[in-house]
Write a protein that holds these residues in place. Structure first.
Motif, short mmCIF file in Angstrom:
data_model
loop_
_atom_site.label_atom_id
_atom_site.label_comp_id
_atom_site.label_asym_id
_atom_site.label_seq_id
_atom_site.Cartn_x
_atom_site.Cartn_y
_atom_site.Cartn_z
N UNK A 152 11.49 -20.63 11.29
CA UNK A 152 11.60 -19.01 10.78
C UNK A 152 11.03 -18.83 9.60
N UNK A 153 11.04 -19.95 8.52
CA UNK A 153 10.66 -19.53 7.18
C UNK A 153 9.20 -19.50 7.16
N UNK A 154 8.51 -20.50 8.00
CA UNK A 154 7.12 -20.39 8.25
C UNK A 154 6.71 -19.01 8.67
N UNK A 155 7.28 -18.73 9.78
CA UNK A 155 6.98 -17.34 10.38
C UNK A 155 7.02 -16.23 9.55
N UNK A 156 8.17 -16.24 8.78
CA UNK A 156 8.19 -15.27 7.84
C UNK A 156 7.25 -15.14 6.45
N UNK A 157 6.83 -16.35 6.10
CA UNK A 157 5.74 -16.49 5.03
C UNK A 157 4.45 -15.99 5.65
N UNK A 158 4.14 -16.13 6.88
CA UNK A 158 3.06 -15.66 7.57
C UNK A 158 2.83 -14.12 7.31
N UNK A 159 4.18 -13.33 7.40
CA UNK A 159 4.13 -12.16 7.48
C UNK A 159 4.19 -11.45 6.21
N UNK A 160 4.21 -12.30 5.02
CA UNK A 160 4.45 -11.72 3.91
C UNK A 160 3.31 -10.92 3.29
N UNK A 161 2.01 -11.74 3.38
CA UNK A 161 0.93 -10.84 2.50
C UNK A 161 0.89 -9.63 3.37
N UNK A 162 0.79 -9.33 4.55
CA UNK A 162 0.39 -8.09 4.75
C UNK A 162 1.68 -7.07 4.80
N UNK A 163 2.89 -7.53 4.87
CA UNK A 163 4.04 -7.00 4.61
C UNK A 163 4.10 -6.45 3.33
N UNK A 164 4.00 -7.35 2.12
CA UNK A 164 3.89 -6.81 0.99
C UNK A 164 2.82 -5.90 0.76
N UNK A 165 1.62 -6.00 1.20
CA UNK A 165 0.46 -5.17 1.16
C UNK A 165 0.84 -3.81 1.66
N UNK A 166 1.39 -3.45 2.77
CA UNK A 166 1.88 -2.18 3.18
C UNK A 166 2.77 -1.56 2.43
N UNK A 167 3.65 -2.42 1.96
CA UNK A 167 4.81 -1.73 1.15
C UNK A 167 4.25 -1.30 -0.09
N UNK A 168 3.18 -1.99 -0.84
CA UNK A 168 2.56 -1.58 -2.04
C UNK A 168 2.00 -0.25 -1.90
N UNK A 169 0.99 -0.23 -0.80
CA UNK A 169 0.30 0.79 -0.62
C UNK A 169 1.26 2.10 -0.30
N UNK A 170 2.31 1.93 0.57
CA UNK A 170 3.22 2.84 0.89
C UNK A 170 3.88 3.53 -0.48
N UNK A 171 4.23 2.69 -1.40
CA UNK A 171 5.06 3.15 -2.69
C UNK A 171 4.32 3.06 -3.90
N UNK A 172 2.85 2.65 -3.94
CA UNK A 172 2.14 2.74 -5.24
C UNK A 172 2.71 1.60 -5.89
N UNK A 173 3.36 0.69 -5.42
CA UNK A 173 4.03 -0.20 -6.54
C UNK A 173 3.21 -1.52 -6.50
N UNK A 174 3.64 -2.54 -7.25
CA UNK A 174 3.32 -3.93 -7.24
C UNK A 174 4.46 -4.79 -7.14
N UNK A 175 4.27 -5.57 -6.29
CA UNK A 175 5.54 -6.73 -6.24
C UNK A 175 5.16 -8.02 -6.48
#
Length: 368
Positions: free
Chosen positions: A62-85
């Motif tokens: 589960x942890x490895x699967x979630x880590x694989x999602x993180x780069x795209x998930x965070x990028x989408x979130x940053x683009x949508x909110x104009x923020x930096x995580x």
């Protein structure tokens, strides 16, 4: 009436509300205090499943699967909110300072390597090439180049913004006083802001999940474990990578802080920082980076991590109660596991799919 009512506004509740709203569902998210005000804001933001989980199995998967999602998930979130995580997946060192630690670490390295994970065994000058600030007493380390950390406070802020932009109904300062049931089905909650109704209700209230479910006389083995953490200034201490040892961790953040921690102590629902806890943190990390002796102290804080009896989260429907499910008990891995938890729980709520939830279903503790 909402499609889904999410009770608990920490990292798991916010991530789930965000995911459900992106799938077109009408979502209400309630939080009795501030958004992410408990374990989520008190975390160090580690994204390190290979360090965190000590053996192959569903938690590591589960942890490895979630880590694989993180780069795209965070990028989408940053683009949508104009923020930096401030995601940083630039590597992590797990360090051994003596022969006994080295033997234990080498055993872990061998099975991780056999499983095909990207890990490297470092000794001698290889260690200081990766991290020049590391103590000369380091004998060996596992280097995991694809793990790292995130600024959890900025992540929480971005998720609140994203939920708001997605049209999630956000109710902070909303105290739940009861779970509403009609004809054997959970239809929402009673709250300080009045009745809240939904087709599906999800408990994401962290260490308080057990208290919530006691309202239905349902017992789940979730308990609070206090974690105390501190931060010092990185001025004059140009750390490159996260360092883990048997007595603590050292995490250089992009905002000029070095986060160090952490304790684990059972103190009920007390989250205050203690002198003993702070001393344990400081004494635990300084052997790994001697330069920390001169670091300027900035702050210390505590949070309550939701621990379960078997160390695995509770994900999925509550047996015997239609319309009610839980996503909680992530202990110190809520930040790491939030993207995959949101995805898997949304799959269940939207499609009824429990394929990925099997090892984590509440039915392992609760019978109908």
């Amino acid at each position: 009436m909402s499609d889904c009512l999410v009770v608990g506004g920490g990292i798991i509740g916010l991530s789930l509300a965000y995911e459900l709203s992106r799938r077109g569902m009408a979502v209400t998210l309630v939080e009795q205090g501030e958004w992410g005000g408990q374990a989520s804001s008190a975390a160090a933001g580690m994204l390190a499943p290979l360090k965190e989980f000590t053996a192959p199995g569903p938690m590591l998967d589960m942890g490895v699967a979630s880590l694989r999602l993180y780069p795209q998930w965070a990028q989408t979130l940053e683009e949508f909110t104009a923020g930096d995580v401030q995601v940083s997946l630039e590597g992590l060192l797990t360090v051994a300072l003596n022969e006994e630690e080295q033997e234990q670490l080498q055993t872990k390295y061998h099975w991780q390597k056999e499983k095909g994970y990207a890990v490297h065994w470092l000794t001698g000058k290889e260690l200081t090439e990766v991290e020049p600030m590391l103590t000369d007493n380091a004998q060996a380390a596992i280097y995991s180049p694809r793990e790292g950390h995130i600024n959890n406070r900025l992540l929480l802020r971005a998720l609140v913004t994203a939920c708001r932009l997605q049209g999630v109904k956000l109710l902070s300062g909303c105290v739940v006083s009861g779970i509403a049931v009609k004809a054997g089905k959970v239809i929402g909650v009673e709250s300080s802001m009045g009745p809240l109704r939904a087709e599906q209700t999800v408990i994401t209230s962290g260490a308080w999940a057990g208290i919530m479910l006691e309202m239905l006389n349902v017992s789940v083995p979730v308990r609070p474990v206090r974690g105390q953490i501190a931060a010092v200034s990185s001025v004059g201490i140009p750390l490159r990578t996260v360092i883990f040892g048997t007595s603590g961790y050292i995490t250089p953040k992009k905002d000029g802080k070095i986060v160090i921690g952490a304790t684990e102590d059972e103190s009920g629902f007390q989250r205050e920082v203690t002198m003993a806890g702070l001393a344990s943190i400081l004494n635990g990390v300084m052997p790994y980076v001697p330069a920390l002796h001169t670091a300027a102290f900035l702050e210390a804080w505590g949070g309550l991590r939701p621990a379960t009896a078997d160390g695995k989260p509770l994900l999925g429907p509550i047996p015997g109660w239609s319309g009610l499910s839980i996503a909680g008990g992530h202990f110190r891995n809520g930040i790491l596991l939030s993207p995959i938890t949101a995805k898997w729980m949304a799959d269940y709520l939207e499609q009824g799919s429990t394929e990925h939830l099997e090892p984590f279903l509440p039915s392992r503790f609760i019978s109908e």
